[in-house]
Scaffold this motif. Structure first.
Motif, PDB file in Angstrom:
ATOM      1  N   THR A  33     -23.872  -9.131 -33.012  1.00 54.02           N
ATOM      2  CA  THR A  33     -24.623 -10.320 -32.092  1.00 54.02           C
ATOM      3  C   THR A  33     -25.952 -10.800 -33.222  1.00 54.02           C
ATOM      4  OG1 THR A  33     -24.917  -9.475 -30.085  1.00 54.02           O
ATOM      5  CG2 THR A  33     -26.619 -10.372 -30.711  1.00 54.02           C
ATOM      6  N   MET A  34     -25.664 -12.322 -33.512  1.00 56.86           N
ATOM      7  CA  MET A  34     -26.148 -12.892 -34.477  1.00 56.86           C
ATOM      8  C   MET A  34     -27.746 -13.762 -33.950  1.00 56.86           C
ATOM      9  SD  MET A  34     -25.488 -11.450 -37.493  1.00 56.86           S
ATOM     10  CE  MET A  34     -25.712 -12.481 -38.861  1.00 56.86           C
ATOM     11  N   ASN A  35     -28.856 -13.393 -34.301  1.00 59.63           N
ATOM     12  CA  ASN A  35     -29.753 -14.501 -33.999  1.00 59.63           C
ATOM     13  C   ASN A  35     -30.669 -15.432 -34.622  1.00 59.63           C
ATOM     14  OD1 ASN A  35     -29.620 -13.243 -31.444  1.00 59.63           O
ATOM     15  ND2 ASN A  35     -30.722 -11.218 -32.052  1.00 59.63           N
ATOM     16  N   TRP A  36     -31.645 -15.968 -34.555  1.00 56.27           N
ATOM     17  CA  TRP A  36     -32.119 -16.648 -35.016  1.00 56.27           C
ATOM     18  C   TRP A  36     -33.629 -16.721 -34.234  1.00 56.27           C
ATOM     19  CZ3 TRP A  36     -32.326 -19.211 -39.358  1.00 56.27           C
ATOM     20  CH2 TRP A  36     -30.131 -19.556 -40.339  1.00 56.27           C
ATOM     21  N   TYR A  37     -34.497 -16.180 -35.638  1.00 55.93           N
ATOM     22  CA  TYR A  37     -36.023 -16.298 -35.503  1.00 55.93           C
ATOM     23  C   TYR A  37     -36.895 -17.012 -35.871  1.00 55.93           C
ATOM     24  CZ  TYR A  37     -34.246 -11.948 -33.944  1.00 55.93           C
ATOM     25  OH  TYR A  37     -33.842 -10.268 -33.300  1.00 55.93           O
ATOM     26  N   ARG A  38     -38.199 -17.451 -35.894  1.00 57.57           N
ATOM     27  CA  ARG A  38     -38.646 -18.352 -36.294  1.00 57.57           C
ATOM     28  C   ARG A  38     -39.921 -17.244 -36.401  1.00 57.57           C
ATOM     29  NH1 ARG A  38     -39.352 -23.398 -32.670  1.00 57.57           N
ATOM     30  NH2 ARG A  38     -40.136 -22.190 -30.753  1.00 57.57           N
ATOM     31  N   GLN A  39     -41.124 -18.089 -37.258  1.00 61.53           N
ATOM     32  CA  GLN A  39     -42.939 -17.429 -37.614  1.00 61.53           C
ATOM     33  C   GLN A  39     -43.806 -18.430 -37.721  1.00 61.53           C
ATOM     34  OE1 GLN A  39     -42.477 -13.986 -39.432  1.00 61.53           O
ATOM     35  NE2 GLN A  39     -44.135 -12.594 -38.156  1.00 61.53           N
ATOM     36  N   THR A  40     -44.882 -18.323 -37.635  1.00 63.36           N
ATOM     37  CA  THR A  40     -45.625 -19.568 -38.192  1.00 63.36           C
ATOM     38  C   THR A  40     -46.929 -18.793 -38.224  1.00 63.36           C
ATOM     39  OG1 THR A  40     -46.515 -19.628 -35.504  1.00 63.36           O
ATOM     40  CG2 THR A  40     -45.240 -20.941 -37.011  1.00 63.36           C
ATOM     41  N   PRO A  41     -47.457 -18.822 -38.878  1.00 61.33           N
ATOM     42  CA  PRO A  41     -48.675 -17.913 -39.681  1.00 61.33           C
ATOM     43  C   PRO A  41     -49.382 -17.621 -38.948  1.00 61.33           C
ATOM     44  CG  PRO A  41     -48.551 -19.620 -41.291  1.00 61.33           C
ATOM     45  CD  PRO A  41     -47.495 -19.984 -39.672  1.00 61.33           C
ATOM     46  N   GLY A  42     -50.017 -16.414 -37.895  1.00 55.09           N
ATOM     47  CA  GLY A  42     -51.104 -15.690 -36.944  1.00 55.09           C
ATOM     48  C   GLY A  42     -50.259 -15.354 -36.243  1.00 55.09           C
ATOM     49  N   LYS A  43     -48.635 -15.413 -36.384  1.00 53.89           N
ATOM     50  CA  LYS A  43     -48.153 -15.287 -34.952  1.00 53.89           C
ATOM     51  C   LYS A  43     -46.832 -14.520 -35.191  1.00 53.89           C
ATOM     52  CE  LYS A  43     -49.007 -19.850 -32.149  1.00 53.89           C
ATOM     53  NZ  LYS A  43     -48.269 -21.192 -32.348  1.00 53.89           N
ATOM     54  N   GLN A  44     -47.060 -13.809 -33.590  1.00 56.52           N
ATOM     55  CA  GLN A  44     -45.964 -12.920 -34.109  1.00 56.52           C
ATOM     56  C   GLN A  44     -43.845 -13.533 -33.989  1.00 56.52           C
ATOM     57  OE1 GLN A  44     -45.472 -10.183 -30.556  1.00 56.52           O
ATOM     58  NE2 GLN A  44     -45.913  -8.744 -31.874  1.00 56.52           N
ATOM     59  N   ARG A  45     -43.101 -12.917 -35.049  1.00 54.75           N
ATOM     60  CA  ARG A  45     -41.645 -13.698 -35.304  1.00 54.75           C
ATOM     61  C   ARG A  45     -41.241 -13.933 -33.179  1.00 54.75           C
ATOM     62  NH1 ARG A  45     -39.190  -9.600 -38.267  1.00 54.75           N
ATOM     63  NH2 ARG A  45     -39.975 -10.893 -40.525  1.00 54.75           N
ATOM     64  N   GLU A  46     -40.734 -14.666 -33.362  1.00 56.64           N
ATOM     65  CA  GLU A  46     -40.557 -15.166 -31.724  1.00 56.64           C
ATOM     66  C   GLU A  46     -38.867 -15.434 -31.876  1.00 56.64           C
ATOM     67  OE1 GLU A  46     -41.316 -19.207 -31.232  1.00 56.64           O
ATOM     68  OE2 GLU A  46     -40.310 -19.366 -29.450  1.00 56.64           O
ATOM     69  N   TRP A  47     -37.653 -14.834 -30.596  1.00 52.12           N
ATOM     70  CA  TRP A  47     -36.588 -15.182 -30.682  1.00 52.12           C
ATOM     71  C   TRP A  47     -36.234 -16.365 -30.494  1.00 52.12           C
ATOM     72  CZ3 TRP A  47     -33.689 -15.870 -26.556  1.00 52.12           C
ATOM     73  CH2 TRP A  47     -32.535 -15.612 -26.601  1.00 52.12           C
ATOM     74  N   VAL A  48     -35.370 -16.919 -31.343  1.00 50.02           N
ATOM     75  CA  VAL A  48     -35.017 -18.435 -30.656  1.00 50.02           C
ATOM     76  C   VAL A  48     -33.592 -18.623 -30.190  1.00 50.02           C
ATOM     77  CG1 VAL A  48     -34.494 -20.565 -32.240  1.00 50.02           C
ATOM     78  CG2 VAL A  48     -36.832 -19.458 -32.403  1.00 50.02           C
ATOM     79  N   ALA A  49     -32.610 -17.783 -31.217  1.00 52.36           N
ATOM     80  CA  ALA A  49     -31.405 -18.721 -30.318  1.00 52.36           C
ATOM     81  C   ALA A  49     -30.531 -16.886 -31.191  1.00 52.36           C
ATOM     82  CB  ALA A  49     -30.218 -19.174 -30.831  1.00 52.36           C
ATOM     83  N   GLY A  50     -29.224 -16.621 -29.830  1.00 55.79           N
ATOM     84  CA  GLY A  50     -28.786 -15.209 -30.199  1.00 55.79           C
ATOM     85  C   GLY A  50     -26.741 -15.462 -29.802  1.00 55.79           C
ATOM     86  N   LEU A  51     -25.752 -14.830 -30.421  1.00 49.89           N
ATOM     87  CA  LEU A  51     -24.885 -15.326 -30.384  1.00 49.89           C
ATOM     88  C   LEU A  51     -24.004 -14.474 -30.183  1.00 49.89           C
ATOM     89  CD1 LEU A  51     -22.184 -16.782 -30.406  1.00 49.89           C
ATOM     90  CD2 LEU A  51     -22.432 -17.225 -33.137  1.00 49.89           C
ATOM     91  N   THR A  52     -23.616 -13.712 -29.117  1.00 44.45           N
ATOM     92  CA  THR A  52     -22.928 -12.483 -29.317  1.00 44.45           C
ATOM     93  C   THR A  52     -22.034 -12.124 -29.933  1.00 44.45           C
ATOM     94  OG1 THR A  52     -21.926 -12.178 -27.250  1.00 44.45           O
ATOM     95  CG2 THR A  52     -23.840 -11.568 -27.319  1.00 44.45           C
ATOM     96  N   GLY A  53     -21.765 -11.158 -30.595  1.00 47.30           N
ATOM     97  CA  GLY A  53     -19.360 -11.224 -31.256  1.00 47.30           C
ATOM     98  C   GLY A  53     -18.292 -11.253 -30.950  1.00 47.30           C
ATOM     99  N   ILE A  54     -18.373 -11.446 -29.042  1.00 50.48           N
ATOM    100  CA  ILE A  54     -17.648 -12.017 -28.471  1.00 50.48           C
ATOM    101  C   ILE A  54     -17.793 -13.787 -27.643  1.00 50.48           C
ATOM    102  CG2 ILE A  54     -17.414 -10.440 -27.195  1.00 50.48           C
ATOM    103  CD1 ILE A  54     -18.670 -10.713 -24.566  1.00 50.48           C
ATOM    104  N   GLY A  55     -19.247 -14.315 -28.734  1.00 53.29           N
ATOM    105  CA  GLY A  55     -19.557 -15.720 -27.950  1.00 53.29           C
ATOM    106  C   GLY A  55     -20.099 -16.181 -26.789  1.00 53.29           C
ATOM    107  N   ARG A  56     -20.700 -15.487 -26.437  1.00 54.48           N
ATOM    108  CA  ARG A  56     -21.649 -15.722 -25.621  1.00 54.48           C
ATOM    109  C   ARG A  56     -23.082 -16.064 -26.877  1.00 54.48           C
ATOM    110  NH1 ARG A  56     -21.190 -11.139 -21.331  1.00 54.48           N
ATOM    111  NH2 ARG A  56     -19.041 -11.986 -20.587  1.00 54.48           N
ATOM    112  N   THR A  57     -24.214 -17.617 -26.326  1.00 55.91           N
ATOM    113  CA  THR A  57     -25.240 -18.017 -26.640  1.00 55.91           C
ATOM    114  C   THR A  57     -26.386 -17.290 -25.635  1.00 55.91           C
ATOM    115  OG1 THR A  57     -24.300 -19.596 -25.760  1.00 55.91           O
ATOM    116  CG2 THR A  57     -23.946 -19.173 -27.775  1.00 55.91           C
ATOM    117  N   ASP A  58     -27.274 -17.192 -26.449  1.00 55.03           N
ATOM    118  CA  ASP A  58     -28.166 -17.051 -24.985  1.00 55.03           C
ATOM    119  C   ASP A  58     -29.717 -17.692 -25.917  1.00 55.03           C
ATOM    120  OD1 ASP A  58     -30.658 -14.981 -23.119  1.00 55.03           O
ATOM    121  OD2 ASP A  58     -30.101 -17.054 -23.140  1.00 55.03           O
TER     122      ASP A  58
END
Length: 118
Positions: A33-58
């Motif tokens: 499961t691979m994810n993209w995250y993003r972060q801006t100064p002073g904020k917690q890292r935010e989960w953006v998108a995910g892709l599982t091994g079987i191809g499901r996205t969220d």
């Protein structure tokens, strides 16, 4: 050796598009499961998108309908297509495997910086 090397960031105008790439080594993106995250100064890292091994996205609510996560199993790369970007999408973007978030290993790369501005 596990590595995540992000690229493709830059300056883009609101409403524009950008494609981020992540070269992965040490693990196979096809079975993780691979994810993209993003972060801006002073904020917690935010989960953006995910892709599982079987191809499901969220997607996070803030990017749903605008961003698309995908992968290339042969090249062992993960992508994030960003469309209709907004100034609030400005951040440093990282890709990462969920297994390492859960295990606590620190293989975070440098990320790629996206700035949305006119």
């Amino acid at each position: 050796q596990v590595q995540f090397v992000e690229s493709g960031g830059g300056l883009v105008q609101p409403g524009g598009s950008l494609r981020l790439s992540c070269a992965v080594s040490g693990i196979a993106v096809s079975v993780n499961t691979m994810n993209w995250y993003r972060q801006t100064p002073g904020k917690q890292r935010e989960w953006v998108a995910g892709l599982t091994g079987i191809g499901r996205t969220d997607y996070g609510d803030s990017v749903k309908g605008r961003f698309t996560i995908s992968r290339d199993n042969v090249k062992n790369m993960v992508y994030l297509q960003m469309n209709r970007v907004k100034p609030e999408d400005t951040a440093v973007y990282h890709c990462y495997a969920l297994q390492f978030v859960q295990s606590g290993h620190n293989y975070w790369g440098q990320g790629t910086h996206v700035t949305v501005s006119s």
